[in-house]
Motif scaffolding. Structure first.
Motif, PDB file in Angstrom:
ATOM      1  N   ASN A  16     131.261  15.592  44.158  1.00 46.28           N
ATOM      2  CA  ASN A  16     131.014  14.704  43.025  1.00 46.28           C
ATOM      3  C   ASN A  16     130.796  13.256  43.448  1.00 46.28           C
ATOM      4  O   ASN A  16     130.021  12.535  42.835  1.00 46.28           O
ATOM      5  N   TRP A  17     131.513  12.810  44.455  1.00 44.90           N
ATOM      6  CA  TRP A  17     131.421  11.408  44.857  1.00 44.90           C
ATOM      7  C   TRP A  17     130.612  11.206  46.143  1.00 44.90           C
ATOM      8  O   TRP A  17     130.397  10.077  46.570  1.00 44.90           O
ATOM      9  N   ARG A  18     130.144  12.290  46.739  1.00 47.14           N
ATOM     10  CA  ARG A  18     129.463  12.174  48.028  1.00 47.14           C
ATOM     11  C   ARG A  18     127.972  11.929  47.859  1.00 47.14           C
ATOM     12  O   ARG A  18     127.146  12.808  48.082  1.00 47.14           O
ATOM     13  N   ILE A  25     127.970   5.589  54.817  1.00 47.44           N
ATOM     14  CA  ILE A  25     129.007   4.579  55.063  1.00 47.44           C
ATOM     15  C   ILE A  25     130.209   5.190  55.780  1.00 47.44           C
ATOM     16  O   ILE A  25     130.711   4.650  56.774  1.00 47.44           O
ATOM     17  N   CYS A  26     130.690   6.328  55.288  1.00 45.01           N
ATOM     18  CA  CYS A  26     131.854   6.964  55.913  1.00 45.01           C
ATOM     19  C   CYS A  26     131.522   7.464  57.320  1.00 45.01           C
ATOM     20  O   CYS A  26     132.332   7.335  58.249  1.00 45.01           O
ATOM     21  N   LEU A 194     138.354   9.662  56.267  1.00 48.35           N
ATOM     22  CA  LEU A 194     136.926   9.351  56.208  1.00 48.35           C
ATOM     23  C   LEU A 194     136.065  10.598  56.383  1.00 48.35           C
ATOM     24  O   LEU A 194     134.976  10.702  55.811  1.00 48.35           O
ATOM     25  N   SER A 195     136.545  11.562  57.168  1.00 44.25           N
ATOM     26  CA  SER A 195     135.739  12.750  57.455  1.00 44.25           C
ATOM     27  C   SER A 195     135.570  13.667  56.249  1.00 44.25           C
ATOM     28  O   SER A 195     134.736  14.567  56.267  1.00 44.25           O
ATOM     29  N   LEU A 196     136.338  13.442  55.189  1.00 38.76           N
ATOM     30  CA  LEU A 196     136.132  14.215  53.961  1.00 38.76           C
ATOM     31  C   LEU A 196     134.711  14.054  53.428  1.00 38.76           C
ATOM     32  O   LEU A 196     134.147  14.982  52.846  1.00 38.76           O
ATOM     33  N   ALA A 197     134.139  12.878  53.636  1.00 34.27           N
ATOM     34  CA  ALA A 197     132.781  12.624  53.140  1.00 34.27           C
ATOM     35  C   ALA A 197     131.740  13.444  53.886  1.00 34.27           C
ATOM     36  O   ALA A 197     130.628  13.646  53.381  1.00 34.27           O
TER      37      ALA A 197
END
Length: 416
Positions: A16-18, A25-26, A194-197
């Protein structure tokens, strides 16, 4: 492509936010964090060598192991990421990286230094460095954004070098090398959230185009049977040899020539700063000019800059100028190299095939760091390694010229 039920649920939450901007950026933040400390380890050579009465060959072997294991671990990490997703690999890599920095901080013997700075950081980089960031960009971003994203990811690693070089020197001067390594280890843990992105699902479906149904063995056989890929891999050896040697041994080389450690920090920082310009420029230029020509120019320019640097007396100005010129060509080989791998073979096994190219890079890095230490201890000079770097640069400039920039021919579907 389909995924397991758990991956589908995770995708609905994470996706949803990616947006492409968030992913870039991430990913760039991860590249910055992972590349910064390892590019600053050369500043620990002298304080640790003084404290433990080690020769430069001791430190050189540890960092040579790091480069080698980073390279050998990269295709393994890439294959796991291609199969099971990038997020899991990055978390493990970040934890290994932090553990290696902490073990290096408490190292009191050459063996403990080899395990911390060499083994743990080497394998940690395999799972958390900009190589997997570039793989994530290739998989998650639309084709029209990949070129500039690959350049931005590479430039971010350079910005990490620009930030961490003077930051590391300041920490060592004011708080000691032990505290500096502890701070670096804590910062590496930021890679985990950060790696979640960059999360990618498991690859489990056979309902894919023929190119994506390749097995691991088929992909490797195809790549190493492809002349252009082999030439690309061979040329990448030089990049690792030159970069690793300069990163580890240039600070001590400058001190030997009467240049202060603080100036050496700014030289390494200048490399990182100007590589931002070089990487972004190459990321854009590769959409205009043939990538093989770009690579050839980069390697030849490096050879000329090294020749000029060692041919004249070393001054603060010449050192910083060398840092600036080197920076323009530092990691700028990565965007066209990774783009060529993607162009030739697609993105299904990109992390794996780029990982094998990176093995060549890191074998070169191992030899550059290790030979630098051995040659200095034997002859009291780095001159033979500088000339070897010039020779390799010219050879790689020639090797890249015959590369064919086209997808590999696949006349029939290959079974999974």
């Amino acid at each position: 492509m389909s995924a397991t039920a758990g991956d589908v649920r995770a995708a609905s939450v994470i996706g949803n936010w990616r947006t492409p901007l968030v992913i870039i950026i991430c990913g760039c933040a991860i590249a910055l964090l992972s590349f910064g400390p390892r590019s600053s380890l050369g500043f620990f050579v002298q304080p640790m060598s003084r404290e433990f009465a080690w020769g430069r060959d001791v430190f050189g072997l540890a960092l040579a192991l790091q480069n080698l294991l980073w390279g050998l671990g990269q295709p393994i990490a890439g294959a796991i990421a291609d199969r099971f997703g990038i997020f899991r690999v990055m978390v493990i890599g970040a934890l290994l990286y932090a553990a290696g920095l902490l073990m290096m901080r408490y190292a009191a013997t050459p063996l403990s230094l080899d395990i911390g700075a060499g083994v743990l950081i080497g394998f940690g980089l395999s799972g958390s460095s900009f190589n997997l960031v570039l793989s994530a960009f290739s998989k998650l971003l639309p084709p029209e954004r990949r070129g500039i994203a690959l350049g931005a990811g590479t430039a971010a690693g350079s910005f990490g070098q620009f930030l961490f070089a003077p930051f590391g020197v300041a920490l060592i001067d004011n708080f000691g090398w032990q505290t500096a390594l502890t701070v670096f280890a804590i910062l590496m843990l930021l890679i985990v959230p950060l790696s979640l992105a960059l999360w990618t699902p498991r690859q489990v479906s056979t309902d894919m185009p023929a190119a994506d149904q390749q097995s691991f063995k088929t992909a490797l056989a195809e790549a190493f049977g492809h002349r252009s890929y082999v030439l690309l891999v061979l040329g990448f050896f030089t990049c690792g040899f030159q970069l690793a040697f300069i990163t580890v041994h240039l600070p001590a080389y400058l001190v030997d020539r009467g240049i202060s450690a603080q100036t050496g920090g700014w030289v390494i920082a200048a490399i990182g700063l100007f590589n931002i310009i070089g990487s972004l420029s190459v990321g854009w230029l590769q959409n205009i000019f043939p990538k093989r020509y770009i690579l050839s120019v980069i390697y030849f320019t490096r050879a000329l800059s090294i020749l000029a640097f060692i041919s004249f007396p070393i001054t603060t100005f010449s050192a910083v100028a060398f840092g600036a010129i080197s920076g323009l060509t530092w990691l700028s080989t990565v965007p066209p190299t990774s783009a060529l791998v993607s162009l030739m073979f697609g993105t299904r096994w990109f992390a794996t095939l780029y990982g094998f190219a990176f093995v060549s890079h890191q074998v070169g890095g191992f030899l550059g760091v290790w030979l630098g230490g051995v040659v200095f201890e034997q002859f009291g000079s780095y001159t033979p390694i500088w000339w070897l770097s010039i020779f390799f640069g010219v050879m790689s400039a020639l090797i890249n010229l015959p590369i064919v920039e086209a997808p590999v021919a696949r006349p029939v579907a290959q079974p999974a």
